[in-house]
Design a protein around this motif. Structure first.
Motif, mmCIF file in Angstrom:
data_model
loop_
_atom_site.group_PDB
_atom_site.id
_atom_site.type_symbol
_atom_site.label_atom_id
_atom_site.label_comp_id
_atom_site.label_asym_id
_atom_site.label_seq_id
_atom_site.Cartn_x
_atom_site.Cartn_y
_atom_site.Cartn_z
ATOM 1 N N GLU A 143 0.800 -1.211 0.000
ATOM 2 C CA GLU A 143 0.000 0.000 0.000
ATOM 3 C C GLU A 143 0.842 1.275 0.000
ATOM 4 O O GLU A 143 2.042 1.252 0.239
ATOM 5 N N MET A 144 0.167 2.390 -0.285
ATOM 6 C CA MET A 144 0.836 3.684 -0.433
ATOM 7 C C MET A 144 1.637 4.053 0.810
ATOM 8 O O MET A 144 1.136 3.958 1.927
ATOM 9 N N HIS A 145 2.851 4.519 0.581
ATOM 10 C CA HIS A 145 3.703 4.916 1.698
ATOM 11 C C HIS A 145 4.855 5.787 1.212
ATOM 12 O O HIS A 145 5.193 5.781 0.027
ATOM 13 N N PHE A 193 2.635 8.605 -6.654
ATOM 14 C CA PHE A 193 1.549 9.538 -6.394
ATOM 15 C C PHE A 193 2.159 10.889 -5.991
ATOM 16 O O PHE A 193 2.954 10.949 -5.048
ATOM 17 N N ASP A 194 1.782 11.950 -6.679
ATOM 18 C CA ASP A 194 2.355 13.275 -6.443
ATOM 19 C C ASP A 194 1.625 13.958 -5.292
ATOM 20 O O ASP A 194 0.494 14.428 -5.446
ATOM 21 N N SER A 195 2.266 14.034 -4.130
ATOM 22 C CA SER A 195 1.612 14.617 -2.959
ATOM 23 C C SER A 195 1.427 16.125 -3.094
ATOM 24 O O SER A 195 0.496 16.697 -2.515
ATOM 25 N N ARG A 196 2.285 16.794 -3.844
ATOM 26 C CA ARG A 196 2.159 18.252 -3.975
ATOM 27 C C ARG A 196 0.818 18.616 -4.604
ATOM 28 O O ARG A 196 0.135 19.545 -4.165
ATOM 29 N N LYS A 237 -2.144 9.113 -9.489
ATOM 30 C CA LYS A 237 -1.379 7.878 -9.680
ATOM 31 C C LYS A 237 -0.821 7.740 -11.096
ATOM 32 O O LYS A 237 -1.518 7.961 -12.080
ATOM 33 N N ILE A 238 0.457 7.384 -11.167
ATOM 34 C CA ILE A 238 1.057 6.911 -12.415
ATOM 35 C C ILE A 238 1.735 5.569 -12.122
ATOM 36 O O ILE A 238 2.122 5.304 -10.983
ATOM 37 N N SER A 239 1.856 4.731 -13.124
ATOM 38 C CA SER A 239 2.426 3.386 -12.932
ATOM 39 C C SER A 239 3.578 3.160 -13.899
ATOM 40 O O SER A 239 3.582 3.682 -15.030
ATOM 41 N N ARG A 285 7.800 14.253 -1.413
ATOM 42 C CA ARG A 285 6.803 14.587 -2.431
ATOM 43 C C ARG A 285 6.114 13.343 -2.993
ATOM 44 O O ARG A 285 4.893 13.316 -3.150
ATOM 45 N N VAL A 286 6.881 12.315 -3.275
ATOM 46 C CA VAL A 286 6.338 11.153 -3.978
ATOM 47 C C VAL A 286 5.974 10.046 -2.994
ATOM 48 O O VAL A 286 6.833 9.522 -2.280
ATOM 49 N N VAL A 287 4.710 9.701 -2.957
ATOM 50 C CA VAL A 287 4.231 8.511 -2.254
ATOM 51 C C VAL A 287 4.264 7.377 -3.274
ATOM 52 O O VAL A 287 4.020 7.583 -4.458
#
Length: 230
Positions: free
Chosen positions: A72-74, A105-108, A186-188, A203-205
């Motif tokens: 999961e996201m972290h 995932f871009d948190s900004r 989200k990008i993969s 910044r990046v999750v």
């Protein structure tokens, strides 16, 4: 050329890892551009270079050694007092089926969409973070109460869906809102042998999809380094 690297993928965290030393040198030199390599005693026994590969006992757990579940996201090491500022991942060996996806995932962008009350809650010390299952010491220990966002700069300080422990219902709702907004960014990608991923940990999750593992020395294998600025 890592495509011709013959050493088997390790299968436990206690093995004496066989390198690749030229790969470790590469990420060390790149890391020096950003800062200093970070060594932590409760991560991979204090090694500067972490080996990330499927481990059978972790197959269904929320650790970097899993393979059979979505990781999961972290951000890296949300539970430590001072998390690393950059994450470097070198793909020593991609998974045979080329199915393992890394999600970013871009948190900004996500933080910029938060309402004022949610932003304020996430900027306050309303959260603790449990030590992850992959730690070599202090397993199950929670951090002191901390914030998820730096209120003055809108910088992400830490985030982890699995280990985050909100202190009240309002804090729980706030972190769920941030999670939902992150999902929209989200990008993969699929790391290929020899590729290096550099991620700003403030910044990046990131997360990782499930994939198949055989534990026969041919599984996916990454080298990880953590960086603090000079």
């Amino acid at each position: 050329d890592l495509r011709n690297y013959a050493a088997p993928t390790p299968t436990t965290l206690t093995e004496k890892y066989p390198g690749p030393y030229f790969g470790e040198l590469a990420i060390a030199l790149i890391g020096k551009i950003f800062g200093n390599l970070q060594s932590l005693p409760h991560q991979h026994n204090g090694r500067l270079f972490h080996d990330v590969m499927p481990i059978k006992v972790f197959q269904k757990k929320q650790t970097s050694g899993s393979s059979g579940v979505l990781l999961e996201m972290h951000t890296e090491l949300s539970f430590v007092d001072v998390p690393p500022e950059y994450l470097l991942l070198l793909c020593v060996r991609e998974d045979l089926a080329q199915k393992a996806e890394t999600h970013l995932f871009d948190s900004r962008k996500a933080i910029g969409k938060l309402d004022q009350d949610t932003y304020k809650c996430l900027s306050s010390k309303n959260y603790t973070f449990k030590t992850d299952d992959n730690a070599t010491s202090d397993q199950g220990v929670s951090s002191e109460p901390v914030a998820i966002i730096d209120g003055a700069t809108a910088k992400l300080l830490r985030f982890d869906v699995n280990t985050c422990r909100p202190l009240d219902e309002k804090a729980q709702c706030a972190v769920k809102k941030l999670e939902s907004l992150l999902m929209l960014e989200k990008i993969s990608l699929r790391l290929k042998t020899g590729q290096i991923l550099i991620a700003d940990n403030n910044r990046v999750v990131h997360s990782r999809g499930a994939f198949s593992a055989s534990y026969d020395g041919r599984d996916r294998w990454l080298k990880r380094a953590l960086i603090r600025r000079h």
